[in-house]
Scaffold this motif. Structure first.
Motif, PDB file in Angstrom:
ATOM      1  N   ARG A 238       0.845  -1.203   0.000  1.00 12.89           N
ATOM      2  CA  ARG A 238       0.000   0.000   0.000  1.00 12.89           C
ATOM      3  C   ARG A 238       0.877   1.249   0.000  1.00 12.89           C
ATOM      4  O   ARG A 238       1.937   1.270   0.626  1.00 12.89           O
ATOM      5  CB  ARG A 238      -0.883   0.044   1.243  1.00 12.89           C
ATOM      6  CG  ARG A 238      -1.812  -1.126   1.447  1.00 12.89           C
ATOM      7  CD  ARG A 238      -2.479  -1.023   2.826  1.00 12.89           C
ATOM      8  NE  ARG A 238      -1.464  -0.978   3.880  1.00 12.89           N
ATOM      9  CZ  ARG A 238      -1.658  -0.466   5.090  1.00 12.89           C
ATOM     10  NH1 ARG A 238      -2.836   0.058   5.413  1.00 12.89           N
ATOM     11  NH2 ARG A 238      -0.687  -0.473   5.990  1.00 12.89           N
ATOM     12  N   GLY A 239       0.402   2.303  -0.667  1.00 12.56           N
ATOM     13  CA  GLY A 239       1.122   3.563  -0.637  1.00 12.56           C
ATOM     14  C   GLY A 239       0.188   4.731  -0.891  1.00 12.56           C
ATOM     15  O   GLY A 239      -0.863   4.581  -1.526  1.00 12.56           O
ATOM     16  N   VAL A 240       0.556   5.903  -0.387  1.00 13.60           N
ATOM     17  CA  VAL A 240      -0.247   7.119  -0.529  1.00 13.60           C
ATOM     18  C   VAL A 240       0.330   7.945  -1.675  1.00 13.60           C
ATOM     19  O   VAL A 240       1.496   8.350  -1.634  1.00 13.60           O
ATOM     20  CB  VAL A 240      -0.263   7.941   0.775  1.00 13.60           C
ATOM     21  CG1 VAL A 240      -1.003   9.252   0.583  1.00 13.60           C
ATOM     22  CG2 VAL A 240      -0.912   7.128   1.896  1.00 13.60           C
ATOM     23  N   VAL A 241      -0.508   8.198  -2.677  1.00 13.35           N
ATOM     24  CA  VAL A 241      -0.049   8.811  -3.920  1.00 13.35           C
ATOM     25  C   VAL A 241      -0.803  10.113  -4.191  1.00 13.35           C
ATOM     26  O   VAL A 241      -2.015  10.205  -3.976  1.00 13.35           O
ATOM     27  CB  VAL A 241      -0.261   7.834  -5.101  1.00 13.35           C
ATOM     28  CG1 VAL A 241       0.027   8.512  -6.436  1.00 13.35           C
ATOM     29  CG2 VAL A 241       0.628   6.604  -4.930  1.00 13.35           C
ATOM     30  N   ALA A 242      -0.070  11.132  -4.642  1.00 10.59           N
ATOM     31  CA  ALA A 242      -0.667  12.362  -5.171  1.00 10.59           C
ATOM     32  C   ALA A 242      -0.607  12.262  -6.685  1.00 10.59           C
ATOM     33  O   ALA A 242       0.472  12.299  -7.279  1.00 10.59           O
ATOM     34  CB  ALA A 242       0.099  13.584  -4.685  1.00 10.59           C
ATOM     35  N   ARG A 243      -1.764  12.106  -7.321  1.00  8.02           N
ATOM     36  CA  ARG A 243      -1.798  11.861  -8.765  1.00  8.02           C
ATOM     37  C   ARG A 243      -1.727  13.145  -9.585  1.00  8.02           C
ATOM     38  O   ARG A 243      -1.211  13.147 -10.706  1.00  8.02           O
ATOM     39  CB  ARG A 243      -3.065  11.087  -9.135  1.00  8.02           C
ATOM     40  CG  ARG A 243      -2.985   9.601  -8.814  1.00  8.02           C
ATOM     41  CD  ARG A 243      -4.204   8.866  -9.318  1.00  8.02           C
ATOM     42  NE  ARG A 243      -4.081   7.422  -9.241  1.00  8.02           N
ATOM     43  CZ  ARG A 243      -3.605   6.655 -10.204  1.00  8.02           C
ATOM     44  NH1 ARG A 243      -3.186   7.204 -11.338  1.00  8.02           N
ATOM     45  NH2 ARG A 243      -3.557   5.335 -10.063  1.00  8.02           N
ATOM     46  N   SER A 244      -2.263  14.245  -9.056  1.00  4.15           N
ATOM     47  CA  SER A 244      -2.269  15.495  -9.817  1.00  4.15           C
ATOM     48  C   SER A 244      -2.291  16.677  -8.867  1.00  4.15           C
ATOM     49  O   SER A 244      -2.636  16.532  -7.683  1.00  4.15           O
ATOM     50  CB  SER A 244      -3.473  15.551 -10.764  1.00  4.15           C
ATOM     51  OG  SER A 244      -4.686  15.467 -10.039  1.00  4.15           O
TER      52      SER A 244
ATOM     53  N   HIS B 227       3.480  20.287   0.046  1.00  4.64           N
ATOM     54  CA  HIS B 227       4.012  21.077  -1.066  1.00  4.64           C
ATOM     55  C   HIS B 227       4.078  20.232  -2.341  1.00  4.64           C
ATOM     56  O   HIS B 227       3.761  20.716  -3.434  1.00  4.64           O
ATOM     57  CB  HIS B 227       5.415  21.604  -0.735  1.00  4.64           C
ATOM     58  CG  HIS B 227       5.439  22.677   0.309  1.00  4.64           C
ATOM     59  ND1 HIS B 227       4.427  23.585   0.468  1.00  4.64           N
ATOM     60  CD2 HIS B 227       6.372  22.995   1.250  1.00  4.64           C
ATOM     61  CE1 HIS B 227       4.722  24.404   1.452  1.00  4.64           C
ATOM     62  NE2 HIS B 227       5.900  24.070   1.945  1.00  4.64           N
ATOM     63  N   TYR B 228       4.492  18.985  -2.196  1.00  5.68           N
ATOM     64  CA  TYR B 228       4.493  18.093  -3.371  1.00  5.68           C
ATOM     65  C   TYR B 228       3.081  17.956  -3.929  1.00  5.68           C
ATOM     66  O   TYR B 228       2.865  18.068  -5.142  1.00  5.68           O
ATOM     67  CB  TYR B 228       5.021  16.707  -2.990  1.00  5.68           C
ATOM     68  CG  TYR B 228       6.515  16.552  -3.085  1.00  5.68           C
ATOM     69  CD1 TYR B 228       7.154  16.465  -4.318  1.00  5.68           C
ATOM     70  CD2 TYR B 228       7.299  16.465  -1.938  1.00  5.68           C
ATOM     71  CE1 TYR B 228       8.529  16.302  -4.397  1.00  5.68           C
ATOM     72  CE2 TYR B 228       8.675  16.307  -2.015  1.00  5.68           C
ATOM     73  CZ  TYR B 228       9.284  16.225  -3.246  1.00  5.68           C
ATOM     74  OH  TYR B 228      10.648  16.071  -3.327  1.00  5.68           O
ATOM     75  N   ARG B 229       2.118  17.701  -3.058  1.00  4.58           N
ATOM     76  CA  ARG B 229       0.746  17.497  -3.517  1.00  4.58           C
ATOM     77  C   ARG B 229       0.204  18.718  -4.230  1.00  4.58           C
ATOM     78  O   ARG B 229      -0.564  18.623  -5.192  1.00  4.58           O
ATOM     79  CB  ARG B 229      -0.159  17.157  -2.315  1.00  4.58           C
ATOM     80  CG  ARG B 229      -1.480  16.527  -2.704  1.00  4.58           C
ATOM     81  CD  ARG B 229      -2.515  16.644  -1.614  1.00  4.58           C
ATOM     82  NE  ARG B 229      -3.085  17.989  -1.573  1.00  4.58           N
ATOM     83  CZ  ARG B 229      -4.185  18.320  -0.932  1.00  4.58           C
ATOM     84  NH1 ARG B 229      -4.843  17.412  -0.244  1.00  4.58           N
ATOM     85  NH2 ARG B 229      -4.651  19.548  -0.944  1.00  4.58           N
ATOM     86  N   GLU B 230       0.618  19.902  -3.777  1.00  8.25           N
ATOM     87  CA  GLU B 230       0.140  21.157  -4.352  1.00  8.25           C
ATOM     88  C   GLU B 230       0.953  21.598  -5.578  1.00  8.25           C
ATOM     89  O   GLU B 230       0.720  22.675  -6.112  1.00  8.25           O
ATOM     90  CB  GLU B 230       0.176  22.258  -3.286  1.00  8.25           C
ATOM     91  CG  GLU B 230      -0.736  21.997  -2.088  1.00  8.25           C
ATOM     92  CD  GLU B 230      -2.186  21.865  -2.507  1.00  8.25           C
ATOM     93  OE1 GLU B 230      -2.697  22.768  -3.175  1.00  8.25           O
ATOM     94  OE2 GLU B 230      -2.811  20.832  -2.181  1.00  8.25           O
ATOM     95  N   GLY B 231       1.935  20.810  -5.972  1.00  2.84           N
ATOM     96  CA  GLY B 231       2.766  21.181  -7.121  1.00  2.84           C
ATOM     97  C   GLY B 231       3.796  22.236  -6.805  1.00  2.84           C
ATOM     98  O   GLY B 231       4.348  22.861  -7.722  1.00  2.84           O
TER      99      GLY B 231
END
Length: 361
Positions: free
Chosen positions: A6-12, A47-51
């Motif tokens: 399992r892993g938590v991913v920010a797709r966009s 910050h990664y999730r927000e680009g």
């Protein structure tokens, strides 16, 4: 054979994170497979999730982690299966101009794993800070694993992997705080409070915490602040000067990363004092200071990269201080959560309700 976890991913950009099945390869030369035990929810992940870092989506988030080495690849000698490790995002190369000059904490060619973790359809993932630890297992360069005393709580020890080390190092390594110094810290989140804890470890005589939030100022006292200033109610520069005999602090740590607070830090230091910027600004931010003031006040204006730490030197030492009861790493853990709770933890972080939510796996 590859591992599905399992892993938590920010797709966009800006989208809520999702739980995905991640394919993690067996370690190749110079790599290590780590069974993640705990991982802090850091602002950098948001910050990664927000680009705000780059646009190399999808990201496998999480980087402030501790766990146990499960397997290592060819040529790995510094860690072995069964070792309890803290993951770091600056595995030094030993060969760049900084390393060869005896300054490995500035390494300009740090290592990450060569192989990519992927989604089940083969989409390559960008691991946050080269780690990607919101997952049951992760693949990193072996140099990103720092062996420490396994008696430490994984939830507490993992925080040294990023925010707590950044703050402690900003005070001790970059700011060179020493016995009898006066120190001011502007911004009392996790990094700022770690700077306060570091100043106390170094023997600072006066430690002034500055924030807009009385709740955060109370937390700061718990980590060693001798005085607090609510900058919503009081001019922080005037208050810091008043608390230091009219002189200003020997070291001012700016743990927010904004032009207005950096300017406050600049004017709140004593002559020949030091300003340390450890808060991370955005690319659009600019600051303007009178050059004569920069010259006339002397001292130093420094930026702190990862607390200018050397993980192999600093992590074991700080874990030992924690186990001796001299460094309250447990105090940074506001709550422990599951992988499914990361998105909610981002909200709590934004609202200033926690120092750190920590995912236990």
């Amino acid at each position: 054979m590859p591992h599905e976890v399992r892993g938590v991913v920010a797709r966009s950009k800006g989208a809520e994170v999702s739980m995905e099945t991640i394919v993690v390869p067996d370690p190749g030369p110079g790599e290590a497979l780590v069974d993640v035990q705990s991982c802090g929810v850091c602002h950098t992940d948001l910050h990664y999730r927000e680009g705000g870092i780059n646009d190399e989506f999808p990201f496998l988030l999480g980087h402030e982690a501790a766990g146990v080495v499960e397997a290592v690849g060819e040529g790995v000698t510094d860690v072995a299966p069964g070792d309890f490790v803290i993951l770091n995002w600056r595995a030094v190369c030993g060969q760049c101009r900084a390393c060869l000059r005896g300054r490995p904490w500035y390494c300009f060619a740090t290592h990450n794993a060569a192989q990519k973790m992927t989604l089940t359809d083969g989409t390559e993932l960008s691991p946050a800070l080269g780690i990607g630890a919101f997952a049951d297992k992760t693949l990193v360069h072996a140099g990103q694993c720092t062996k420490v005393n396994p008696a430490a709580s994984p939830a507490a020890a993992g925080l040294l992997g990023c925010g707590v080390m950044a703050g402690l190092g900003a005070a001790i390594n970059t700011g060179a705080v020493t016995r009898g110094d006066s120190v001011a810290v502007i911004g009392c989140g996790g990094v700022g409070d770690a700077a306060i804890a570091g100043a106390r470890l170094a023997g600072a005589a006066k430690i002034i915490a500055v924030d807009l939030d009385d709740r955060k100022l109370e937390w700061a006292r718990g980590f060693g602040a001798t005085d607090t200033v609510n900058s919503r109610e009081t001019d922080p520069v005037a208050a810091i000067r008043e608390l230091t005999g009219g002189n200003g602090a020997d070291v001012v740590v700016e743990a927010i990363g904004r032009p207005e607070t950096y300017e406050q830090a600049f004017y709140a230091r004593d002559l020949a004092g030091t300003v340390v910027l450890v808060g991370v600004p955005t690319p659009d931010m600019k600051i303007e200071l009178p050059l004569l003031e920069v010259f006339g006040r002397g001292g130093a204006l420094k930026s702190s990269w990862y607390g200018d730490c050397l993980p192999s030197r600093d992590f074991p030492m700080l874990v030992d201080l924690y186990l001796q009861g001299r460094l309250d790493l447990d105090g940074f853990v506001s709550e422990t959560i599951g992988l499914d709770d990361v998105e909610e933890a981002f909200g709590k972080m934004r609202r200033g309700e926690v120092l750190r939510s920590v995912v236990n796996l």
